[in-house]
Design a protein around this motif. Structure first.
Motif, short mmCIF file in Angstrom:
data_model
loop_
_atom_site.label_atom_id
_atom_site.label_comp_id
_atom_site.label_asym_id
_atom_site.label_seq_id
_atom_site.Cartn_x
_atom_site.Cartn_y
_atom_site.Cartn_z
N LEU A 289 0.83 -1.21 0.00
CA LEU A 289 0.00 0.00 0.00
C LEU A 289 0.86 1.26 0.00
CD1 LEU A 289 -2.74 -1.21 2.50
CD2 LEU A 289 -3.08 -0.72 0.07
N ASN A 290 1.96 1.24 0.75
CA ASN A 290 2.88 2.38 0.75
C ASN A 290 3.57 2.55 -0.59
OD1 ASN A 290 2.28 3.16 3.34
ND2 ASN A 290 4.03 2.14 4.28
N SER A 291 3.83 1.43 -1.28
CA SER A 291 4.46 1.53 -2.60
C SER A 291 3.53 2.22 -3.60
CB SER A 291 4.86 0.14 -3.11
OG SER A 291 3.73 -0.61 -3.56
N LEU A 292 2.22 2.04 -3.42
CA LEU A 292 1.27 2.73 -4.30
C LEU A 292 1.33 4.24 -4.06
CD1 LEU A 292 -1.89 0.41 -4.12
CD2 LEU A 292 -0.23 0.61 -5.99
N GLN A 293 1.48 4.65 -2.79
CA GLN A 293 1.61 6.08 -2.51
C GLN A 293 2.87 6.65 -3.18
OE1 GLN A 293 -0.54 8.24 -0.87
NE2 GLN A 293 -1.92 6.49 -1.01
N VAL A 294 3.95 5.89 -3.15
CA VAL A 294 5.19 6.35 -3.79
C VAL A 294 5.00 6.46 -5.29
CG1 VAL A 294 7.62 5.81 -4.24
CG2 VAL A 294 6.64 5.36 -1.98
N GLU A 304 4.65 9.83 9.44
CA GLU A 304 4.91 10.33 10.80
C GLU A 304 6.27 9.89 11.30
OE1 GLU A 304 3.09 7.01 13.84
OE2 GLU A 304 1.87 8.77 13.38
N LYS A 305 6.94 8.98 10.55
CA LYS A 305 8.28 8.54 10.91
C LYS A 305 9.23 8.78 9.75
CE LYS A 305 7.00 4.98 14.27
NZ LYS A 305 7.18 3.58 14.70
N ASP A 306 10.48 9.00 10.08
CA ASP A 306 11.50 9.24 9.05
C ASP A 306 12.01 7.90 8.54
OD1 ASP A 306 13.36 10.34 7.38
OD2 ASP A 306 14.76 10.91 8.97
N ASN A 307 11.14 7.22 7.79
CA ASN A 307 11.47 5.89 7.30
C ASN A 307 11.01 5.77 5.85
OD1 ASN A 307 12.10 3.25 6.87
ND2 ASN A 307 10.65 2.41 8.34
N PHE A 308 11.86 6.19 4.93
CA PHE A 308 11.50 6.19 3.52
C PHE A 308 12.39 5.25 2.71
CE2 PHE A 308 10.16 10.40 5.09
CZ PHE A 308 8.81 10.33 4.78
N ALA A 309 12.85 4.18 3.36
CA ALA A 309 13.70 3.21 2.66
C ALA A 309 13.00 2.62 1.45
CB ALA A 309 14.14 2.11 3.63
N LEU A 310 11.69 2.38 1.57
CA LEU A 310 10.93 1.83 0.45
C LEU A 310 10.96 2.76 -0.75
CD1 LEU A 310 8.94 -0.15 -0.89
CD2 LEU A 310 7.09 1.06 0.32
N ALA A 311 10.73 4.06 -0.52
CA ALA A 311 10.75 5.03 -1.62
C ALA A 311 12.13 5.09 -2.26
CB ALA A 311 10.34 6.41 -1.11
N GLU A 312 13.17 5.08 -1.46
CA GLU A 312 14.53 5.11 -2.00
C GLU A 312 14.83 3.86 -2.81
OE1 GLU A 312 16.71 7.79 1.47
OE2 GLU A 312 16.44 5.64 1.78
N GLU A 313 14.35 2.73 -2.32
CA GLU A 313 14.56 1.47 -3.03
C GLU A 313 13.85 1.48 -4.39
OE1 GLU A 313 13.02 -3.12 -2.57
OE2 GLU A 313 13.45 -1.98 -0.74
N MET A 314 12.60 1.95 -4.40
CA MET A 314 11.82 1.97 -5.64
C MET A 314 12.47 2.88 -6.69
SD MET A 314 7.93 2.03 -4.09
CE MET A 314 7.16 2.27 -5.71
N ILE A 315 12.92 4.06 -6.26
CA ILE A 315 13.55 4.98 -7.19
C ILE A 315 14.90 4.45 -7.65
CG2 ILE A 315 14.59 7.29 -7.35
CD1 ILE A 315 12.28 8.26 -5.55
N GLY A 316 15.62 3.77 -6.75
CA GLY A 316 16.88 3.16 -7.14
C GLY A 316 16.69 2.10 -8.21
N ASP A 317 15.57 1.38 -8.14
CA ASP A 317 15.29 0.33 -9.12
C ASP A 317 14.73 0.89 -10.43
OD1 ASP A 317 16.14 -1.61 -7.35
OD2 ASP A 317 14.12 -2.08 -6.63
N ASN A 318 14.02 2.03 -10.34
CA ASN A 318 13.36 2.56 -11.53
C ASN A 318 13.23 4.08 -11.39
OD1 ASN A 318 11.73 3.24 -13.70
ND2 ASN A 318 10.23 1.63 -13.35
N LYS A 319 14.00 4.82 -12.17
CA LYS A 319 14.01 6.29 -12.09
C LYS A 319 12.67 6.90 -12.49
CE LYS A 319 18.31 6.35 -10.84
NZ LYS A 319 18.61 6.57 -9.40
N ALA A 320 11.81 6.13 -13.16
CA ALA A 320 10.50 6.66 -13.55
C ALA A 320 9.67 7.05 -12.34
CB ALA A 320 9.75 5.64 -14.40
N TYR A 321 9.96 6.46 -11.17
CA TYR A 321 9.22 6.79 -9.96
C TYR A 321 9.55 8.18 -9.43
CZ TYR A 321 7.64 1.95 -9.58
OH TYR A 321 7.04 0.73 -9.81
N LYS A 322 10.51 8.86 -10.01
CA LYS A 322 10.84 10.22 -9.56
C LYS A 322 9.72 11.21 -9.85
CE LYS A 322 15.90 10.39 -9.46
NZ LYS A 322 16.03 11.17 -8.21
#
Length: 330
Positions: A289-294, A304-322
């Motif tokens: 569900l969080n990946s859909l938000q990204v 509410e927490k400084d935990n964006f590892a998922l977003a960084e991982e997704m962008i690292g795998d595919n720059k289109a997510y920028k």
């Protein structure tokens, strides 16, 4: 009603919704952890400052400086107390048809009012402009019909579409509603484009993310711990039938339960659709569900927490997510 406003700093996602994902003090001092997809930068900002754009909903070149801002405020005012009560009661079982209509209207308008939606409309119109030019249309003809890039005509087309949501609301009302819940240590994201769509049914090149299509799932995070899902009735029917089958097997042929994948989960999902109480999500489901938000966000993801590892991982795998999603015009 008065349709002019002195409000210059206009939120594309209402403050009352962003508040549910913040931390610290209330009011203008409430904070959000923010991830900027374009720069991969993390930072804090106030809820008051998040998702704001200057005069974004003001009608271009209007002689009386009319704006959609007061109208959008009505939808927010009607939905806010209902969403607050959902969070307080941890249930949607009490919602009346009128309540559902107000929330469905809020979701439809929220989906259409984001900055990402404005850019998607610009992208589609720009692509059509290129196609028309390729078949011999002149620049003057194209601009007369579609306006020029960055023109007031295109901006006002976007504003007009925001208010044309009757058909979408009808489709949302026909969906099966269910509440998803996560724990405080694994919170839900929200983004600058928070209404997301997902569909497991492959419909080929036509795409499968229309709100009226079979199998569609529409999500809106309500707080760090709750997400509202509006799903195709076929999904709820399968869940409720699955629950009944498991109960039947328990009564007459319990050894056959070993052949089912997660029979307890089938009962819990069926109960969630029937009762309106939330179903707990696994860590993998929260991640999904969080990946859909990204992926749907145009630029900013909030938590509410400084935990964006998922977003960084997704962008690292595919720059289109920028950036946000863009329709392909062939």
């Amino acid at each position: 009603m008065k349709i002019t406003t002195d409000v210059k700093k206009q939120h594309t996602v209402p403050r009352f919704l962003l508040d549910k994902f913040g931390f610290g003090k209330k009011g203008k001092k409430r904070r959000l952890y923010t991830f900027d997809k374009k720069s991969s930068r993390r930072f804090q900002q106030s809820v008051f400052d998040a998702t704001t754009r200057n005069t974004f909903y003001n009608i271009e070149n209007h002689p009386e400086r009319a704006s959609l801002e007061p109208i959008l405020g009505i939808y927010e005012t009607e939905a806010a107390p209902l969403i607050k009560r959902i969070i307080e009661t941890n249930s949607i079982g009490w919602l009346s048809e009128v309540d559902r209509f107000k929330i469905a209207t809020f979701i439809a308008v929220q989906r259409s009012r984001s900055y990402g939606e404005f850019l998607r409309i610009e992208h589609v119109v720009g692509a059509l402009t290129g196609k028309l030019a390729a078949i011999g249309s002149t620049r003057e003809q194209i601009e007369e019909e579609l306006g020029s890039e960055g023109s007031s005509e295109r901006k006002n087309l976007f504003l007009e579409l925001i208010l044309d949501q009757r058909e979408t609301v009808a489709h949302l009302m026909a969906k099966s509603w269910v509440l998803y819940e996560t724990s405080t240590h694994d919170p839900f994201f929200i983004s600058d484009n928070p209404v997301t769509l997902y569909n497991e049914v492959d419909m080929g090149f036509l795409g499968n993310l229309g709100v009226a299509l079979k199998g569609i799932q529409i999500h809106l995070p309500l707080s760090s711990s709750l997400t509202l899902a509006l799903t195709c009735p076929s999904i709820s029917e399968a869940a409720i039938n699955g629950k009944r089958q498991v109960k039947a097997l328990i009564a007459i042929a319990s050894p056959l339960l070993q052949q089912l994948n997660n029979p307890l989960g089938l009962i819990e999902l069926g109960n969630a659709y029937e009762s309106g109480n939330p179903i707990k999500q696994s860590a993998n489901n929260v991640r999904f569900l969080n990946s859909l938000q990204v992926s749907f966000s145009e630029q900013y993801v909030f938590c509410e927490k400084d935990n964006f590892a998922l977003a960084e991982e997704m962008i690292g795998d595919n720059k289109a997510y920028k950036s946000g999603l863009r329709m392909q015009i062939s």
